[in-house]
Design an enzyme around this catalytic site. Structure first.
Site, mmCIF file in Angstrom:
data_model
loop_
_atom_site.group_PDB
_atom_site.id
_atom_site.type_symbol
_atom_site.label_atom_id
_atom_site.label_comp_id
_atom_site.label_asym_id
_atom_site.label_seq_id
_atom_site.Cartn_x
_atom_site.Cartn_y
_atom_site.Cartn_z
ATOM 1 N N GLY A 45 0.812 -1.217 0.000
ATOM 2 C CA GLY A 45 0.000 0.000 0.000
ATOM 3 C C GLY A 45 0.845 1.267 0.000
ATOM 4 O O GLY A 45 0.542 2.241 -0.694
ATOM 5 N N CYS A 46 1.913 1.240 0.771
ATOM 6 C CA CYS A 46 2.790 2.410 0.873
ATOM 7 C C CYS A 46 3.535 2.648 -0.443
ATOM 8 O O CYS A 46 3.734 3.796 -0.853
ATOM 9 C CB CYS A 46 3.766 2.239 2.032
ATOM 10 N N THR A 47 3.913 1.579 -1.104
ATOM 11 C CA THR A 47 4.579 1.701 -2.399
ATOM 12 C C THR A 47 3.613 2.241 -3.442
ATOM 13 O O THR A 47 3.959 3.138 -4.222
ATOM 14 C CB THR A 47 5.167 0.342 -2.836
#
Length: 154
Positions: A45-47
């Site tokens: 998700g962060c990527t």
């Protein structure tokens, strides 16, 4: 600490970026700032969120919008994450958790029934005068830039 609200002055902060430079919010007076908090470098998700900002970075920059990503990972982790995904914006290392606590995004999380403390994904849009104009708690990681631009255009 009480929860931050739109219309409030954004809490001031100073932290090291992925290259060891000292960055403070007051450096960006006169510009809009997208301050986005994310749980951990190089997770799916962060990527997706970071790459969405990367892919739309020139458009944001053209509108004089500064993008700052914050997680509790250290400078070295941020440096690897930024290099791996060619991130053109600043990542701040909040290893002492002062920024996540000041913005009220550090809290209890629950994954697969296991409770733990971590960063709640949240985006703050701060205007040229240091005032929070928008708080996004339900971040669409693949379309976070579109989410922000839609709010700014309304």
């Amino acid at each position: 600490m009480s929860e931050l609200k739109e219309g409030q002055k954004a809490p001031e902060f100073t932290a090291a970026d992925q290259d060891g430079n000292t960055v403070s919010l007051d450096q960006f007076a006169g510009k809009k700032v997208v301050l986005y908090f994310y749980p951990k470098d190089d997770t799916p998700g962060c990527t997706a969120e970071a790459c969405d900002f990367r892919d739309n970075y020139q458009g944001l920059k053209a509108k004089d919008i500064v993008v700052l990503g914050v997680s509790v990972d250290d400078e070295k982790s941020h440096q690897k994450f930024a290099a791996k995904h060619s991130l053109p914006f600043t990542l701040l290392a909040d290893t002492d958790k002062k920024i996540v606590e000041a913005y009220g995004v550090w809290g209890e999380k629950n994954m697969y029934g296991k409770k733990y403390m971590g960063t709640n994904r949240t985006t703050f849009v701060i205007d040229e005068h240091g005032v929070i104009t928008h708080i996004i708690k339900k971040v669409d990681t693949k379309n976070s830039t579109a989410q922000i631009l839609e709010l700014l255009n309304n």
